[in-house]
Write an enzyme that holds these catalytic residues in place. Structure first.
Site, short mmCIF file in Angstrom:
data_model
loop_
_atom_site.label_atom_id
_atom_site.label_comp_id
_atom_site.label_asym_id
_atom_site.label_seq_id
_atom_site.Cartn_x
_atom_site.Cartn_y
_atom_site.Cartn_z
N LYS A 205 -36.93 -21.94 -65.02
CA LYS A 205 -36.36 -20.94 -64.21
C LYS A 205 -36.17 -21.78 -62.94
O LYS A 205 -37.21 -21.88 -62.14
CB LYS A 205 -37.20 -19.81 -64.08
CG LYS A 205 -36.35 -18.71 -63.48
CD LYS A 205 -37.15 -17.71 -62.47
CE LYS A 205 -37.40 -18.29 -61.01
NZ LYS A 205 -36.06 -18.74 -60.38
N GLU A 416 -47.24 -21.30 -42.16
CA GLU A 416 -46.23 -22.26 -42.64
C GLU A 416 -44.84 -21.89 -42.33
O GLU A 416 -44.64 -20.61 -42.61
CB GLU A 416 -46.01 -22.54 -44.08
CG GLU A 416 -45.33 -23.55 -44.63
CD GLU A 416 -45.19 -23.74 -46.19
OE1 GLU A 416 -45.27 -22.84 -46.82
OE2 GLU A 416 -45.37 -25.13 -46.42
P1 NAP Z 1 -41.08 -19.72 -53.27
O1 NAP Z 1 -40.35 -18.86 -52.64
O2 NAP Z 1 -42.44 -19.47 -53.65
O3 NAP Z 1 -40.18 -19.96 -54.85
C1 NAP Z 1 -40.39 -20.93 -55.80
C2 NAP Z 1 -40.16 -20.67 -57.10
O4 NAP Z 1 -40.85 -19.42 -57.39
C3 NAP Z 1 -38.64 -20.35 -57.40
O5 NAP Z 1 -38.15 -20.76 -58.37
C4 NAP Z 1 -38.56 -18.69 -57.04
O6 NAP Z 1 -37.63 -17.99 -57.77
C5 NAP Z 1 -39.88 -18.46 -57.89
N1 NAP Z 1 -40.48 -16.92 -57.65
C6 NAP Z 1 -40.16 -16.20 -56.83
N2 NAP Z 1 -41.02 -15.14 -57.09
C7 NAP Z 1 -41.92 -15.33 -58.18
C8 NAP Z 1 -42.35 -14.35 -59.11
N3 NAP Z 1 -42.91 -13.35 -58.69
N4 NAP Z 1 -42.96 -14.95 -60.20
C9 NAP Z 1 -42.68 -16.18 -60.62
N5 NAP Z 1 -41.87 -17.02 -59.87
C10 NAP Z 1 -41.45 -16.64 -58.65
O7 NAP Z 1 -40.89 -21.00 -52.62
P2 NAP Z 1 -39.69 -21.84 -52.20
O8 NAP Z 1 -39.35 -21.05 -50.96
O9 NAP Z 1 -38.72 -21.99 -53.12
O10 NAP Z 1 -40.17 -23.41 -51.74
C11 NAP Z 1 -40.92 -23.61 -50.57
C12 NAP Z 1 -42.35 -23.54 -50.67
O11 NAP Z 1 -42.73 -24.57 -51.70
C13 NAP Z 1 -43.15 -23.90 -49.41
O12 NAP Z 1 -44.29 -22.99 -49.34
C14 NAP Z 1 -43.61 -25.21 -49.55
O13 NAP Z 1 -44.78 -25.88 -49.15
C15 NAP Z 1 -43.79 -25.27 -51.17
N6 NAP Z 1 -43.47 -26.80 -51.71
C16 NAP Z 1 -44.89 -27.33 -52.24
C17 NAP Z 1 -44.85 -28.47 -52.69
C18 NAP Z 1 -46.33 -29.12 -53.10
O14 NAP Z 1 -46.06 -30.06 -53.97
N7 NAP Z 1 -47.28 -28.75 -52.67
C19 NAP Z 1 -43.52 -28.90 -52.86
C20 NAP Z 1 -42.45 -28.76 -52.44
C21 NAP Z 1 -42.54 -27.15 -51.86
P3 NAP Z 1 -36.36 -17.49 -56.46
O15 NAP Z 1 -35.70 -18.75 -55.96
O16 NAP Z 1 -35.50 -16.93 -57.59
O17 NAP Z 1 -36.96 -16.40 -55.75
#
Ligand code: NAP
Ligand code: MG
Length: 515
Positions: A205, A416
């Site tokens: 997804k 963050e």
């Molecule tokens: P996000 O909002 O948590 O989304 C990540 C993924 O989760 C997306 O595919 C999103 O889909 C999905 N998602 C959202 N709600 C969900 C739910 N209830 N159940 C299952 N999946 C769900 O994060 P983001 O905004 O894309 O990315 C930024 C974050 O990622 C930051 O906090 C960053 O620090 C973190 N990050 C961490 C690393 C690491 O290696 N630690 C690397 C890169 C990024 P939708 O797009 O459809 O909402």
């Protein structure tokens, strides 16, 4: 022995021929904008009435593509397909599975600029950042292919006379792969291919802001001859179908990278046993960061300022590894701050399809609003030194922003932001600096700029982060070189691109035969 692993070199854009090639790729990609991308389950293209729209964050009127949106029943269908495909895929020899990845990485290498151009358009990465994202995707595939060959070769066990003992790493089953938008090619491809090369099947997804690049990656897996149904592509809203995917009793593991909030929700839902579920689900969750660069009083101050600026403002600070906290010894605080402000003044922000701009927009309206609201909070918590403003309305542009004299417990220093904002805090001495560095709930990356060997040794032990860097920036981990993952609320410390990663997608089986 493991074969030597060499990282994909970055493209040298100082050479005109490379710039020309990249420009050609961008022009070609721009001819393909606005197409529609279907859901793919067992190779079958499924078009839904409901579509999502991916736009260019540099130019919000430009549509990158539209994408069919899976609902709960399609999510369920994808899981069932993955369950069936697992029965055949798990029997494919690991070395043969690895060859699909070698092939896919070779295809991606040939189409490198094209994919980087999609990244420029869909996620707003600069040419260099996009090039690094594509290079990392290539590296992940080659690295995991080599790792599975190593993991599935015979493991030396203690010999016992009269017995033959062998340890096998066997696949888990169906994995749900949920990547973030900020490394929409590298992390998405790395998570997906690690799971499949280990013998699992996947329901992918993609992030809703960057689904097109994932659809293009599906073309590569197809060209590489990957059997249908091994990876099933189901774009759709995480909040709508996420729970169904995670809670399904046939889901064996969830591989997630994204925010702390969503990661914790997944972890909680996955822990709950569902009727008919025969296993405890495994969760690999890599989450947010609040990363610090500590500057010691005897440091190379130019190096310190350059490291802070590169780590804070590369890709507009939208990296989990980005520096959002500069913790500086009081003796050199004013000097480092002044130099960071001067360097920040030179940063160019704009439509990132232009070569030579340092950084582009932030990714979407939600990120834009969130970052601007943190800038307002920053104005009450610290001293605005530079930035703090929006850029052109054509896209989601925000000026790189520096706040000084922020209290270590202030929201700007704790939460963050995921944008081009860095907060400075003053430390009385090195111990105090380390204490501030460790005072968040996260623990992803960090850096120390110091010439003091004792201090570096102390930080080596006490700076509690998964990826700690000395006398360099805190972003830019390379596959196989800097295995990546964080402590505490930054996640499960899975160390992507490291020698232990594939063990997370396998289970070890011991077979003992009395001879
Ligand atoms: P996000 O909002 O948590 O989304 C990540 C993924 O989760 C997306 O595919 C999103 O889909 C999905 N998602 C959202 N709600 C969900 C739910 N209830 N159940 C299952 N999946 C769900 O994060 P983001 O905004 O894309 O990315 C930024 C974050 O990622 C930051 O906090 C960053 O620090 C973190 N990050 C961490 C690393 C690491 O290696 N630690 C690397 C890169 C990024 P939708 O797009 O459809 O909402
Ligand atoms: Mg999000």
């Amino acid at each position: 022995m493991q074969q030597a692993y060499k990282n994909e070199p970055f493209t040298d854009f100082s050479k005109k021929e490379n710039r020309d090639d990249f420009q050609t790729a961008l022009n070609e990609v721009e001819q393909q904008l606005g197409k529609h991308y279907d859901i793919i389950i067992r190779g079958e293209r499924i078009r839904t009435k409901k579509t999502g729209t991916s736009i260019n964050p540099s130019n919000i009127e430009e549509v990158i593509g539209t994408v069919s949106q899976a609902d709960k029943s399609l999510a369920e269908q994808a899981i069932h397909t993955a369950v069936e495909t697992f029965e055949t895929w798990k029997k494919v020899k690991p070395s043969a599975r690895a060859r699909y990845l070698y092939k896919a990485s070779a295809i991606l290498r040939r189409r490198k600029h094209e994919f980087s151009a999609w990244l420029v358009k869909e996620s707003g990465k600069s040419w260099a950042e996009a090039d690094a994202d594509t290079a990392e995707a290539i590296d992940f595939m080659e690295y995991y292919a080599r790792q599975i060959e190593k993991l599935t070769s015979r493991h030396p066990l203690t010999r016992l006379t009269g017995e033959d003992n062998e340890l096998y790493y066997v696949p888990l089953g169906v994995g749900i792969v949920i990547p973030p938008w900020n490394f929409p090619l590298a992390i998405m491809a790395g998570m997906t291919t690690a799971a499949i090369v280990s013998g699992n099947t996947v329901v992918l997804k993609p992030a809703s802001t960057t689904p097109v690049i994932a659809a293009k990656f599906m073309e590569i897996l197809d060209d590489a001859g990957l059997p249908e149904g091994v990876v099933n592509y189901i774009p759709g809203s995480g909040s709508e179908i996420g729970d169904v995917l995670v809670e399904h009793p046939l889901t064996r593991f969830i591989s997630f990278t994204g925010s702390r909030e969503v990661g914790l929700r997944i972890n909680e839902l996955a822990a709950k046993h569902q009727p008919g579920q025969k296993w405890m689900k495994r969760v690999v969750a890599e989450m947010g960061g609040k990363d610090s660069i500590v500057v010691d009083h005897d440091a190379d101050l130019e190096l310190a300022a350059q490291s802070i600026v590169a780590s804070a403002f590369g890709f507009s600070g939208q990296k989990c590894s980005a520096c959002s906290r500069a913790i500086v010894h009081e003796e050199v605080y004013d000097e480092v701050l002044a130099r960071v402000v001067a360097l920040t003044k030179e940063i160019t922000v704009g439509d990132i399809r232009e070569y030579g701009l340092y950084t582009g927009p932030v990714v979407d309206q939600q990120a834009y609003d969130k970052i601007l609201s943190y800038i307002e909070i920053g104005k009450t918590e610290g001293k605005l030194m530079i930035g703090g403003e929006k850029g052109s309305d054509k896209g989601y542009f925000i000026q790189p922003t520096v706040f000084a004299d922020v209290d270590p417990q202030a929201r700007l220093m704790q939460e963050e932001i995921f944008g081009p904002v860095v907060a400075f805090a003053k430390a009385k001495d090195f111990d105090h600096a380390l204490e501030i560095a460790n005072n968040t709930e996260y623990g992803l990356t960090g850096a120390v700029i110091s010439r003091n060997r004792e201090h570096l040794e102390k930080a080596r032990e006490e700076f509690h982060v998964g990826n700690l860097y000395f006398n360099r920036k805190c972003t830019g981990a390379l596959v196989g070189v800097h295995p990546f993952g964080g402590f505490n609320m930054s996640g499960t410390d899975s160390k992507a691109g490291g020698p232990d990663y594939l063990q997370l997608f396998t289970q070890a089986k011991l077979v003992s035969e009395l001879l």
